[in-house]
Write an enzyme that holds these catalytic residues in place. Sequence first.
Site, PDB file in Angstrom:
ATOM      1  N   LYS A 102       0.856  -1.279  -0.128  1.00  0.00           N
ATOM      2  CA  LYS A 102       0.081   0.010  -0.004  1.00  0.00           C
ATOM      3  C   LYS A 102       0.834   1.290  -0.125  1.00  0.00           C
ATOM      4  O   LYS A 102       2.121   1.099   0.368  1.00  0.00           O
ATOM      5  CB  LYS A 102      -0.937  -0.144   1.072  1.00  0.00           C
ATOM      6  CG  LYS A 102      -2.013   0.995   1.189  1.00  0.00           C
ATOM      7  CD  LYS A 102      -3.057   0.063   0.557  1.00  0.00           C
ATOM      8  CE  LYS A 102      -4.341   0.924   0.056  1.00  0.00           C
ATOM      9  NZ  LYS A 102      -5.614   0.156  -0.458  1.00  0.00           N
TER      10      LYS A 102
HETATM   11  P1  NAD Z   1     -12.844   8.139  -2.949  1.00  0.00           P
HETATM   12  O1  NAD Z   1     -11.703   9.291  -2.713  1.00  0.00           O
HETATM   13  O2  NAD Z   1     -13.364   8.010  -4.607  1.00  0.00           O
HETATM   14  O3  NAD Z   1     -14.162   8.442  -2.012  1.00  0.00           O
HETATM   15  C1  NAD Z   1     -14.439   8.779  -0.936  1.00  0.00           C
HETATM   16  C2  NAD Z   1     -15.654   9.042  -0.458  1.00  0.00           C
HETATM   17  O4  NAD Z   1     -15.461   9.321   1.132  1.00  0.00           O
HETATM   18  C3  NAD Z   1     -15.910  10.497  -0.928  1.00  0.00           C
HETATM   19  O5  NAD Z   1     -17.183  10.788  -1.219  1.00  0.00           O
HETATM   20  C4  NAD Z   1     -15.551  11.384   0.320  1.00  0.00           C
HETATM   21  O6  NAD Z   1     -16.322  12.557   0.307  1.00  0.00           O
HETATM   22  C5  NAD Z   1     -15.920  10.581   1.479  1.00  0.00           C
HETATM   23  N1  NAD Z   1     -15.426  10.857   2.705  1.00  0.00           N
HETATM   24  C6  NAD Z   1     -14.230  11.293   3.070  1.00  0.00           C
HETATM   25  N2  NAD Z   1     -14.190  11.645   4.239  1.00  0.00           N
HETATM   26  C7  NAD Z   1     -15.502  11.409   4.660  1.00  0.00           C
HETATM   27  C8  NAD Z   1     -16.253  11.906   5.811  1.00  0.00           C
HETATM   28  N3  NAD Z   1     -15.469  12.214   7.092  1.00  0.00           N
HETATM   29  N4  NAD Z   1     -17.356  11.435   6.127  1.00  0.00           N
HETATM   30  C9  NAD Z   1     -18.076  10.796   5.158  1.00  0.00           C
HETATM   31  N5  NAD Z   1     -17.496  10.581   4.179  1.00  0.00           N
HETATM   32  C10 NAD Z   1     -16.286  11.051   3.739  1.00  0.00           C
HETATM   33  O7  NAD Z   1     -12.464   6.886  -2.390  1.00  0.00           O
HETATM   34  P2  NAD Z   1     -12.677   5.277  -3.072  1.00  0.00           P
HETATM   35  O8  NAD Z   1     -11.707   4.897  -3.786  1.00  0.00           O
HETATM   36  O9  NAD Z   1     -14.150   5.118  -3.033  1.00  0.00           O
HETATM   37  O10 NAD Z   1     -12.322   4.415  -1.385  1.00  0.00           O
HETATM   38  C11 NAD Z   1     -13.321   4.386  -0.356  1.00  0.00           C
HETATM   39  C12 NAD Z   1     -12.781   3.368   0.582  1.00  0.00           C
HETATM   40  O11 NAD Z   1     -12.771   2.011  -0.009  1.00  0.00           O
HETATM   41  C13 NAD Z   1     -11.380   3.398   1.244  1.00  0.00           C
HETATM   42  O12 NAD Z   1     -11.627   3.034   2.626  1.00  0.00           O
HETATM   43  C14 NAD Z   1     -10.593   2.590   0.488  1.00  0.00           C
HETATM   44  O13 NAD Z   1      -9.286   2.148   1.044  1.00  0.00           O
HETATM   45  C15 NAD Z   1     -11.501   1.698  -0.128  1.00  0.00           C
HETATM   46  N6  NAD Z   1     -11.208   0.733  -1.237  1.00  0.00           N
HETATM   47  C16 NAD Z   1     -11.090   1.263  -2.469  1.00  0.00           C
HETATM   48  C17 NAD Z   1     -10.802   0.638  -3.441  1.00  0.00           C
HETATM   49  C18 NAD Z   1     -10.767   1.019  -4.996  1.00  0.00           C
HETATM   50  O14 NAD Z   1     -10.927   0.479  -6.044  1.00  0.00           O
HETATM   51  N7  NAD Z   1     -11.069   2.306  -5.217  1.00  0.00           N
HETATM   52  C19 NAD Z   1     -10.579  -0.700  -3.537  1.00  0.00           C
HETATM   53  C20 NAD Z   1     -10.673  -1.507  -2.075  1.00  0.00           C
HETATM   54  C21 NAD Z   1     -11.235  -0.601  -0.968  1.00  0.00           C
END
Ligand code: NAD
Length: 409
Positions: A102
Site C-alpha cells: 500500500k
Molecule cells: P474516493 O476518494 O473515491 O471516495 C471517498 C469518499 O468518502 C468521498 O465521497 C468522500 O467525500 C467521502 N468521505 C471522506 N471523508 C468522509 C467523512 N469524514 N465522512 C463521510 N464521507 C467521507 O475513495 P474510494 O476509492 O471510493 O475509497 C473508499 C474506501 O474504499 C477506502 O476505504 C478505500 O481504501 C476502499 N477501497 C477502495 C478501492 C478502490 O478500488 N478505489 C478498493 C478497495 C477498497
Amino acid sequence: MSSYESACYYFDRAARLLDLSDNMRKLLLTPERELKVQVATDLDNGQIATLIGFRVQHNSARGPMKGGLRYHHEVDGEEVLSLATLMTWKTAIVNIPYGGAKGGIALDARSLSHGELERITRKFVDEIQDIIGPDKDIPAPDMGTNAEVMAWIMKQYEKYHGFNPACVTGKPLELHGAEGREEATGRGVVTLTVEFLKRLHTDVRDSTFAIQGFGNVGSHAANRLFELGAKIVAVTDALGGVGKEDGLDIPELMNYCSENGSVKGFPGTHPINNEELLTAEVDVLMPAALGNVLTAEIANHVRAKYIVEAANNPTEPRADEIFNERGIIVLPDVLANAGGVTVSYFEWVQNRQHFKWELGRVRKELDRILLDSIEKVWQIATSKKVSLRVACYLLGIGRVGRATVLGGV
Ligand code: NAD
C-alpha cells in the site's frame, strides 16, 4: 487502538486458531519493506511544498505485491502499514497471485491544483520507481486517487523503464486500462452483498441501505444496488449527507454530485450527518469512506442488521466484538471490497498479454472469483463456528503461510 494494532488483533485471533508458532506469526506480520520518502514540489504560487510519501511492501510469498495509493491528509506510516497487511490477506482470500502492499501521501487534494497533483505524483514515482514494477509491486487507485493519477504513474515509470503498462492498474481506458475496473470495487461489493443476504434468507430488493462515502466505491455500489431494486435511504460524504425514507434516486444523485462536488443539498432530501447515518435504522449499513468510523461507542447504537465493509478497516476490534455480541453480522473488508484488486489483476493480465477483454468477460470472471471466495469463507465460518471475518483471516493466512513454507525463507 491504532489501525495497525487492529490489523494485528484480527491476525492474532486467526493465528491462535491456526496454532501458528510465534516465529511464523512474526514472519507473516513483519513487512518486507517500508519506504518513507520526501516529495518536494513547486506550488503554483511559487512556494515549495514538502510532503511525505509512503510505500509499504508487506508480503510477496504468493507473488508481486499489489495495493492502492491513497491521497488523504490523515495518511501516515502506520495506516499504510495496516492497509498493506490487509492487502496480503485480501489477495490470498480471493486467490489471485499477488502479495500485499500500500502507498500514500499525506495531502489535502482539495487545496491542490490539477497541475500540482500531477507534479506531486510524478515526483513520488521518481522516488519509488526502483522498488515498483509489474513483477515487484503494482500500485492502483485508492481514496483520493483515480485513473488519471494512475496514468501519470505509468508515464513517469516509463521514463525510467520503457513502455510497461502493467506497472500500475486502474488506468484510463484510453491508456491500457481495463473495461470494468472503475466500477469493479463497488460492483463487487454488491455481488457479495446480494449473495451474503441470500445466505441469510434476505432479498436485496426488500432491503434498505445507508452508505457512508459517495466516491468511487460508494457511488458505484449505490448505483448497482439501485439497479437491483434496493432502497438507499441515506448517503454521506466529506461535506455533508442526505436522507430520504422512500429511497434516493441514485443516478440523479450521481449527476448532482458530479456537478456540485458533494451529495449535500440534493433536492427533495433532508440533511443527515455521519452519526445519524451510522446509527440509522436500516437493513444494511455500508461504510465506504474512511477507516475506524465504527468505534465501540457507535457500535452500541448501530441499528442496522448487517454491516458490509466496503471501506478498508472501518470497524475497530472492540466494535467488531460488540457486533458479534449483538448479533449484527459483518461482511468484512478483506472480502467485501476485493472486487477492485481482482479486476486490477485482470488489467495486469491483459496488459501483459496485450489482449483486451470485453466488459462482459470482466464481469463474468469477477463474479466467478467473488462467489467462489464467499462460498469458501462461508464453509469455514460454518464448520469452525467463527465469524466471517475470522473465517476470511483463516483462509488468507493459511494460504500465505503455506506459500511461505513451500517457498522456503
Ligand atoms: P474516493 O476518494 O473515491 O471516495 C471517498 C469518499 O468518502 C468521498 O465521497 C468522500 O467525500 C467521502 N468521505 C471522506 N471523508 C468522509 C467523512 N469524514 N465522512 C463521510 N464521507 C467521507 O475513495 P474510494 O476509492 O471510493 O475509497 C473508499 C474506501 O474504499 C477506502 O476505504 C478505500 O481504501 C476502499 N477501497 C477502495 C478501492 C478502490 O478500488 N478505489 C478498493 C478497495 C477498497
